[in-house]
Design an enzyme around this catalytic site. Structure first.
Site, short mmCIF file in Angstrom:
data_model
loop_
_atom_site.label_atom_id
_atom_site.label_comp_id
_atom_site.label_asym_id
_atom_site.label_seq_id
_atom_site.Cartn_x
_atom_site.Cartn_y
_atom_site.Cartn_z
N SER A 133 41.20 -16.40 85.63
CA SER A 133 42.28 -17.37 85.81
C SER A 133 42.08 -18.10 87.13
CB SER A 133 43.63 -16.65 85.87
OG SER A 133 44.66 -17.57 86.16
N TYR A 146 49.25 -10.50 89.28
CA TYR A 146 48.39 -11.17 88.30
C TYR A 146 47.15 -11.74 88.99
CZ TYR A 146 46.90 -14.36 84.58
OH TYR A 146 46.16 -15.02 83.62
#
Ligand SMILES: NC(=O)c1ccc[n+]([C@@H]2O[C@H](COP(=O)([O-])OP(=O)(O)OC[C@H]3O[C@@H](n4cnc5c(N)ncnc54)[C@H](OP(=O)(O)O)[C@@H]3O)[C@@H](O)[C@H]2O)c1
Length: 271
Positions: A133, A146
């Site tokens: 990501s 995250y």
């Protein structure tokens, strides 16, 4: 390049969003595609086979990889796509949830890699693509956990590439920006706690994050980026796919002084 029918692709998390899109796209290019889901029975209309797998269960990983390898005699490409989102002030995020996020986003992909490496070494051929990501490049507010899971995967892949370079195995990370999938609905949200010192700023940031994912790009773009990497003789370690602004933010982080970049992140989040 169109694949020979026998090239076998294994995608973790092929039931929705980015994984489903990658699977459908590669199927259309003639690859033999296997996807996974924790509950494949929920997806009777999937266009490629979904095998039962929870990537947090190491035993299941070994069984799935062995079954596919025995049946097909090869696994050419592993796409570590399965992942979950998690938001919350780090201070208020329960450690069980932090561990869960690492179990799925970090240890799961590592265990998948450990399981396929012996097969790929035997073939003296193989490609592993981790879907990470853009959030893994930046410690984003209220997405620290995250960001950390994805960043860890980016870094360990750098090591893995150096260690496996003589085995004919290629590895790359592909970091998406915001794409329109179900990830926001499924992610773990630490609750906004009344009278918490983070209450207002977490609430506002959560709203902003959700707007971004809802307005995200079509995951087909990620599928095309994966296909492009598959066709590289010598893929790079790090690829990004997403809006110009999201990709540009990584460049900015590299060239700007830390304090200025941090100010930009704070301004972007109205913090
Ligand atoms: N969407 C974005 O904006 C975005 C941005 C950057 C990175 N990513 C990354 O892209 C990947 C795919 O996300 P997505 O947006 O497509 O989300 P999604 O629509 O929620 O899909 C997640 C996939 O992961 C699978 N999964 C979740 N937990 C799992 C577990 N414990 N074991 C095995 N599979 C599991 C799900 O399968 P089942 O529920 O059927 O088991 C599903 O197929 C993730 O790694 C995510 O972090 C997404």
């Amino acid at each position: 390049m169109i694949a020979t029918e026998t090239e076998v692709i294994l995608i973790t998390g092929g039931s929705s969003g980015i994984g489903k899109s990658i699977g459908n796209f590669l199927l259309s290019k003639g690859y033999k595609v296997y996807g996974t889901s924790r509950t494949p029975q929920k997806y009777p209309d999937a266009s490629f086979p979904l095998v039962t797998l929870d990537v947090a269960q190491k035993d299941q990983i070994n069984t799935v990889v062995q079954e596919i390898y025995s049946k097909e005699g090869r696994i050419d490409v592993l796409i570590n796509n399965a992942g979950i989102g998690i938001t919350g002030p780090v201070e208020e995020t329960p450690n069980e949830e932090i561990l869960k996020a690492f179990a799925v986003n970090f240890f799961g992909p590592i265990d998948m890699i450990k399981a396929v490496l012996p097969c790929m070494r035997k073939q003296h051929k193989g490609l592993i693509i981790n879907i990470t990501s853009i959030a893994g490049y930046i410690g984003l507010p209220y997405r620290g956990v995250y960001s950390a899971t994805k960043s860890a995967l980016e870094i360990i892949t750098e090591s893995l590439r150096t260690e496996t370079k003589d085995f004919g195995i290629r590895m790359a990370n592909l970091a998406p920006g915001d794409f329109a999938t179900d990830i926001a609905q499924r992610r773990f949200h630490s609750p906004v706690i009344k009278k918490s010192p983070y209450e207002q700023s977490y609430k506002n940031t959560l709203q902003l994050i959700n707007n971004h994912v809802d307005k995200g790009l079509d995951p087909i773009r990620v599928a095309k980026a994966v296909f492009k990497i598959m066709n590289q003789q010598n893929p790079k370690i790090h690829y990004k796919t997403g809006s110009f602004f999201q990709k540009f933010s990584i460049l900015l982080k590299r060239i700007l002084p830390d304090r200025i970049f941090e100010r930009l992140i704070l301004n972007h989040h109205n913090l």
